[in-house]
Design a protein around this motif. Structure first.
Motif, PDB file in Angstrom:
ATOM      1  N   GLU A 134      40.500 -38.916  -7.104  1.00 57.07           N
ATOM      2  CA  GLU A 134      40.281 -38.174  -8.342  1.00 57.07           C
ATOM      3  C   GLU A 134      38.991 -38.612  -9.022  1.00 57.07           C
ATOM      4  N   ALA A 135      38.648 -39.894  -8.890  1.00 52.94           N
ATOM      5  CA  ALA A 135      37.473 -40.412  -9.594  1.00 52.94           C
ATOM      6  C   ALA A 135      36.207 -39.663  -9.212  1.00 52.94           C
ATOM      7  N   ALA A 136      36.057 -39.301  -7.944  1.00 52.15           N
ATOM      8  CA  ALA A 136      34.862 -38.591  -7.518  1.00 52.15           C
ATOM      9  C   ALA A 136      34.740 -37.260  -8.244  1.00 52.15           C
ATOM     10  N   VAL A 137      35.868 -36.592  -8.473  1.00 47.46           N
ATOM     11  CA  VAL A 137      35.859 -35.324  -9.202  1.00 47.46           C
ATOM     12  C   VAL A 137      35.438 -35.555 -10.651  1.00 47.46           C
ATOM     13  N   LEU A 138      36.024 -36.581 -11.277  1.00 49.55           N
ATOM     14  CA  LEU A 138      35.718 -36.854 -12.683  1.00 49.55           C
ATOM     15  C   LEU A 138      34.261 -37.255 -12.873  1.00 49.55           C
ATOM     16  N   PHE A 139      33.750 -38.102 -11.981  1.00 48.32           N
ATOM     17  CA  PHE A 139      32.343 -38.497 -12.094  1.00 48.32           C
ATOM     18  C   PHE A 139      31.424 -37.308 -11.842  1.00 48.32           C
ATOM     19  N   GLY A 140      31.851 -36.392 -10.961  1.00 49.41           N
ATOM     20  CA  GLY A 140      31.074 -35.179 -10.744  1.00 49.41           C
ATOM     21  C   GLY A 140      30.986 -34.341 -12.014  1.00 49.41           C
ATOM     22  N   HIS A 141      32.116 -34.250 -12.726  1.00 46.81           N
ATOM     23  CA  HIS A 141      32.087 -33.547 -14.019  1.00 46.81           C
ATOM     24  C   HIS A 141      31.123 -34.234 -14.986  1.00 46.81           C
ATOM     25  N   ALA A 142      31.157 -35.568 -15.001  1.00 47.69           N
ATOM     26  CA  ALA A 142      30.285 -36.298 -15.922  1.00 47.69           C
ATOM     27  C   ALA A 142      28.818 -36.071 -15.584  1.00 47.69           C
ATOM     28  N   ALA A 143      28.503 -36.027 -14.287  1.00 47.21           N
ATOM     29  CA  ALA A 143      27.112 -35.832 -13.877  1.00 47.21           C
ATOM     30  C   ALA A 143      26.602 -34.454 -14.266  1.00 47.21           C
TER      31      ALA A 143
ATOM     32  N   GLY B 108      28.783 -42.091 -11.120  1.00 47.02           N
ATOM     33  CA  GLY B 108      29.565 -43.316 -11.297  1.00 47.02           C
ATOM     34  C   GLY B 108      29.064 -44.213 -12.406  1.00 47.02           C
ATOM     35  N   GLY B 109      27.835 -44.002 -12.847  1.00 42.82           N
ATOM     36  CA  GLY B 109      27.325 -44.770 -13.973  1.00 42.82           C
ATOM     37  C   GLY B 109      28.047 -44.476 -15.267  1.00 42.82           C
ATOM     38  N   ALA B 110      28.846 -43.398 -15.277  1.00 37.79           N
ATOM     39  CA  ALA B 110      29.616 -43.056 -16.477  1.00 37.79           C
ATOM     40  C   ALA B 110      30.909 -43.856 -16.589  1.00 37.79           C
ATOM     41  N   LEU B 111      31.223 -44.685 -15.602  1.00 45.89           N
ATOM     42  CA  LEU B 111      32.461 -45.467 -15.654  1.00 45.89           C
ATOM     43  C   LEU B 111      32.432 -46.436 -16.833  1.00 45.89           C
ATOM     44  N   VAL B 112      33.401 -46.292 -17.740  1.00 46.80           N
ATOM     45  CA  VAL B 112      33.477 -47.173 -18.901  1.00 46.80           C
ATOM     46  C   VAL B 112      34.824 -47.888 -19.002  1.00 46.80           C
TER      47      VAL B 112
ATOM     48  N   GLY C 205      32.086 -29.449 -33.338  1.00 47.27           N
ATOM     49  CA  GLY C 205      31.017 -30.379 -33.652  1.00 47.27           C
ATOM     50  C   GLY C 205      31.071 -31.671 -32.857  1.00 47.27           C
ATOM     51  N   VAL C 206      31.739 -31.643 -31.703  1.00 43.19           N
ATOM     52  CA  VAL C 206      31.856 -32.831 -30.852  1.00 43.19           C
ATOM     53  C   VAL C 206      30.668 -32.889 -29.909  1.00 43.19           C
ATOM     54  N   THR C 207      29.961 -34.008 -29.923  1.00 45.12           N
ATOM     55  CA  THR C 207      28.751 -34.144 -29.119  1.00 45.12           C
ATOM     56  C   THR C 207      28.933 -35.030 -27.896  1.00 45.12           C
ATOM     57  N   GLY C 208      30.019 -35.799 -27.843  1.00 45.38           N
ATOM     58  CA  GLY C 208      30.260 -36.677 -26.707  1.00 45.38           C
ATOM     59  C   GLY C 208      31.744 -36.886 -26.502  1.00 45.38           C
ATOM     60  N   THR C 209      32.134 -37.131 -25.260  1.00 42.62           N
ATOM     61  CA  THR C 209      33.551 -37.314 -24.947  1.00 42.62           C
ATOM     62  C   THR C 209      33.761 -38.439 -23.951  1.00 42.62           C
ATOM     63  N   VAL C 210      35.020 -38.878 -23.875  1.00 43.66           N
ATOM     64  CA  VAL C 210      35.475 -39.787 -22.825  1.00 43.66           C
ATOM     65  C   VAL C 210      36.518 -39.037 -22.008  1.00 43.66           C
ATOM     66  N   LEU C 211      36.236 -38.844 -20.740  1.00 39.03           N
ATOM     67  CA  LEU C 211      37.127 -38.151 -19.807  1.00 39.03           C
ATOM     68  C   LEU C 211      38.041 -39.182 -19.161  1.00 39.03           C
ATOM     69  N   VAL C 212      39.355 -38.973 -19.277  1.00 41.82           N
ATOM     70  CA  VAL C 212      40.352 -39.957 -18.833  1.00 41.82           C
ATOM     71  C   VAL C 212      41.127 -39.414 -17.637  1.00 41.82           C
ATOM     72  N   GLU C 213      41.405 -40.295 -16.682  1.00 43.38           N
ATOM     73  CA  GLU C 213      42.189 -39.895 -15.512  1.00 43.38           C
ATOM     74  C   GLU C 213      43.465 -39.193 -15.948  1.00 43.38           C
TER      75      GLU C 213
ATOM     76  N   ARG D  66      49.988 -25.595 -17.068  1.00 44.69           N
ATOM     77  CA  ARG D  66      49.934 -25.640 -15.604  1.00 44.69           C
ATOM     78  C   ARG D  66      48.916 -24.614 -15.106  1.00 44.69           C
ATOM     79  N   ARG D  67      47.674 -24.890 -15.417  1.00 45.69           N
ATOM     80  CA  ARG D  67      46.560 -24.030 -15.022  1.00 45.69           C
ATOM     81  C   ARG D  67      45.294 -24.871 -14.995  1.00 45.69           C
ATOM     82  N   ASP D  68      44.212 -24.300 -14.552  1.00 43.17           N
ATOM     83  CA  ASP D  68      42.972 -25.052 -14.411  1.00 43.17           C
ATOM     84  C   ASP D  68      42.310 -25.263 -15.770  1.00 43.17           C
ATOM     85  N   PHE D  69      41.847 -26.497 -15.970  1.00 45.26           N
ATOM     86  CA  PHE D  69      41.072 -26.836 -17.156  1.00 45.26           C
ATOM     87  C   PHE D  69      39.783 -27.512 -16.686  1.00 45.26           C
ATOM     88  N   THR D  70      38.684 -26.837 -16.905  1.00 48.03           N
ATOM     89  CA  THR D  70      37.388 -27.239 -16.381  1.00 48.03           C
ATOM     90  C   THR D  70      36.404 -27.466 -17.521  1.00 48.03           C
ATOM     91  N   PRO D  71      35.268 -28.083 -17.227  1.00 49.07           N
ATOM     92  CA  PRO D  71      34.259 -28.259 -18.285  1.00 49.07           C
ATOM     93  C   PRO D  71      33.835 -26.942 -18.933  1.00 49.07           C
TER      94      PRO D  71
END
Length: 282
Positions: free
Chosen positions: A59-68, A100-104, A43-51, A27-32
């Motif tokens: 919430e989606a705007a926040v997640l896409f902002g992280h992706a950008a 938003g182009g990161a939407l998969v 050694g992780v080079t790519g991720t999928v961020l899930v709601e 119960r605390r902040d988890f940020t990029p």
């Protein structure tokens, strides 16, 4: 190496489920900024961020902002109520957002619904809409919902379903939990349009006493039923921190639970399947 399932949140963003007393450690902040060093160390080079169970479209705007702003985030699975009409309009809104182009993919919190929720006509229509948008649909379901998930996969064969956390087996229940899950997973795994994530298992086991041996029967069965080409590694960070001390311990647990696999199978498990199913190369 691809992490096919993780979350990010801030406690001031209305994640009500975090109020449960047993969830105090996360119960605390988890940020990029917190995530990126752990990714680099593993050694992780790519991720999928899930709601993250907030269940609102803002919430989606926040997640896409992280992706950008975060090069490692290659894709986002955003929330949608799959039973509601107008999914195409919602997807268009998501894609128009910065990042938003990161939407998969899309995900509904099916685990909070009744056992046969996925049999509803309006849900089946929504799933067909997800497929028409060229997106995957993440299944976060309970074990007792796996039969309905199998029926949905058969009814909407054009949709790429991704089973989160292997369907949340009751690992704490020992042999009884494994038998229940094994019988329920087989019809779903038989559907060729379903992939699954080797994620979330440490938190379905006993948080304090789990061992790789507790996870191994589920990993072995999943490999037999899905094959490496339909399985992908996911950390479920930061939820996994309820049961592990750090990010790297989750990947190590999967390595310890895996039977011998070929180099090709390992590439699929730790990168190839996620890249293919979510279209991350695009």
């Amino acid at each position: 190496m691809i992490d096919a399932h993780h979350h990010l949140w801030r406690t001031d963003q209305r994640y009500a489920w975090l109020d449960a007393p047993e969830l105090a450690p996360i119960r605390r902040d988890f940020t990029p900024d917190l995530l990126r060093p752990s990714l680099a160390a593993a050694g992780v080079t790519g991720t999928v961020l899930v709601e993250g169970g907030r269940c609102d479209v803002e919430e989606a705007a926040v997640l896409f902002g992280h992706a950008a702003a975060t090069p490692e985030i290659a894709g986002v699975v955003a929330w949608a109520d799959v039973a509601e009409p107008g999914l195409a309009d919602l997807v268009a809104r998501y894609r128009a957002l910065e990042g938003g182009g990161a939407l998969v993919g899309l995900r509904s919190q099916v685990q909070a619904e009744e056992r046969d929720y996925l049999d509803r006509p309006e849900v089946r229509a929504g799933l067909a809409s997800v497929a028409a948008e060229g997106l995957a649909f993440d299944l976060v379901v309970r074990v007792d919902q796996l039969p309905a998930a199998a029926r949905a996969a058969q009814a909407v064969p054009q949709l790429r379903f991704v089973l989160d956390h292997l369907g949340k087996p009751r690992i704490r229940a020992g042999a009884e939990g494994f038998a229940q899950w094994r019988d329920a997973i087989r019809p779903l795994a038989a559907a060729p349009n379903v992939s699954a994530k080797l994620s979330g298992l440490v938190t379905e086991a006993d948080w304090a006493t789990w061992r790789a041996d507790d996870l191994r029967p589920y990993v072995v069965e999943a490999l037999e039923r899905f094959g490496a080409g339909r399985l992908m590694f996911g950390s479920d960070w930061p939820v996994c921190l309820l049961a592990v001390s750090g990010y790297g311990e989750v990947a190590a647990a999967l390595e310890a639970a895996l039977p011998p696999v070929s180099k090709q199978e390992r590439r699929a498990l730790f990168a190839g399947t996620a890249t293919e199913v979510y279209g991350l190369a695009r």
